[in-house]
Scaffold this active site. Structure first.
Site, PDB file in Angstrom:
ATOM      1  N   ASP A  39       0.837  -1.201   0.000  1.00 20.78           N
ATOM      2  CA  ASP A  39       0.000   0.000   0.000  1.00 20.78           C
ATOM      3  C   ASP A  39       0.870   1.248   0.000  1.00 20.78           C
ATOM      4  OD1 ASP A  39      -2.299  -1.437   0.032  1.00 20.78           O
ATOM      5  OD2 ASP A  39      -2.722  -1.155   2.167  1.00 20.78           O
ATOM      6  N   LYS A  60      -3.470   3.440  -2.886  1.00 18.94           N
ATOM      7  CA  LYS A  60      -3.775   4.797  -3.339  1.00 18.94           C
ATOM      8  C   LYS A  60      -3.709   5.774  -2.174  1.00 18.94           C
ATOM      9  CE  LYS A  60      -8.745   4.633  -2.762  1.00 18.94           C
ATOM     10  NZ  LYS A  60      -9.980   4.399  -3.424  1.00 18.94           N
ATOM     11  N   MET A 172      -9.695   7.739   7.969  1.00 19.24           N
ATOM     12  CA  MET A 172     -10.012   8.373   6.673  1.00 19.24           C
ATOM     13  C   MET A 172     -10.841   9.629   6.918  1.00 19.24           C
ATOM     14  SD  MET A 172     -10.528   5.043   4.277  1.00 19.24           S
ATOM     15  CE  MET A 172     -10.983   3.786   5.421  1.00 19.24           C
TER      16      MET A 172
END
Ligand SMILES: C[S@@+](CC[C@H](N)C(=O)[O-])C[C@H]1O[C@@H](n2cnc3c(N)ncnc32)[C@H](O)[C@@H]1O
Length: 264
Positions: A39, A60, A172
């Protein structure tokens, strides 16, 4: 890490950032790897532990393209079937908002041997690195880890809890700071409820902001941290951050701990 001449997939949790937070078993898996699919959040010094492996970034960062999950799974299966030891290296712990379960199930269905090596999750170590224990006797005895996306799910869960009973850790979350704050206020949560933003925990650019849910939308992240991952903590335990950080800083400064992996 089991010795095997057949191919296999090993999901490895890389921890929140600092390579020293990788597990010993994770290091052994990397040393044995033929291929590492990693990642974007993984520190290059962790990748350096797999010197003989092919290494591909499949992750990403906000807004940028990543490799589709179906493609990642196809690659895992293809190379394991060719007899390779494939390490799927994920930030934090593979089973915390990391789609690790999907990858394990896909291997299981395909009859490909798979194992999981846990990692130190940013959901606990992130607040911890900023001096925020997610539980504290007499303050709160539980914590809730949530993703800020999708929004409806996040809001549905928050409606069911009281912030005096659990610490809320939102991953997030950086782009959702203002909506988290306004939603918490709309629920009637105390406006003086402490809140923190923790960015790049355990990395050299780590940055922490503390305030309340009333001021959370004014937290402004420094430019140097704009590409780093971050999380939001809501709850009374945030009030411990200064005292805990002061106490732990003394040891860091005296370098009484142990030699750290060299900084870049
Ligand atoms: C896709 S989730 C994966 C979480 C990971 N599996 C874990 O256990 O930490 C990525 C989110 O983890 C959080 N995160 C990861 N590393 C972090 C760090 N060093 N500091 C703060 N938050 C971090 C951020 O909220 C980021 O958006």
């Amino acid at each position: 890490v089991r010795a095997s001449s057949a191919g296999r997939v090993i999901l490895v949790g890389a921890g929140p950032g600092d390579p020293d937070l990788l597990t010993v078993r994770g290091v052994r898996a990397l040393e044995a790897a033929d291929l590492v699919l990693y990642d974007a959040l993984v520190d290059p010094r962790v990748l350096a532990l797999a010197p003989r492996a092919g290494r591909f970034c499949v992750g990403k960062r906000a807004g940028r393209e990543s490799v589709a999950e179906s493609t990642i799974i196809r690659l895992l299966l293809r190379f394991a079937r060719r007899g390779k030891t494939v390490v799927r290296l994920k930030s934090g712990d593979p089973f915390v908002l990391g789609r690790g379960g999907e990858e394990v199930l896909a291997c299981g269905e395909a009859g490909v041997p798979v194992e999981v090596i846990p990692g130190v999750t940013s959901a606990i170590a992130g607040p911890g690195a900023a001096g925020i224990p997610v539980t504290h006797r007499g303050v709160v005895s539980g914590f809730l880890v949530l993703s800020a996306v999708p929004n409806e799910h996040f809001e549905r869960v928050l409606r069911t809890i009281s912030p005096e009973d659990v610490t809320v850790v939102v991953l997030m979350a950086l782009g959702a700071r203002a909506s988290i704050a306004s939603f918490a206020r709309s629920l009637g949560w105390p406006r003086d409820l402490p809140a923190a933003v923790v960015v790049g925990a355990s990395t050299p650019d780590a940055w922490t902001w503390t305030g309340t849910i009333d001021t959370l939308d004014q937290s402004s992240i420094p430019l140097r941290c704009r590409d780093l991952p971050g999380l939001v903590v809501l709850g009374r335990v945030v009030g411990l951050a200064d005292a805990v950080s002061r106490a732990t800083k003394k040891l860091d400064e005296s370098e009484a701990a142990w030699p750290r992996t060299q900084r870049r």
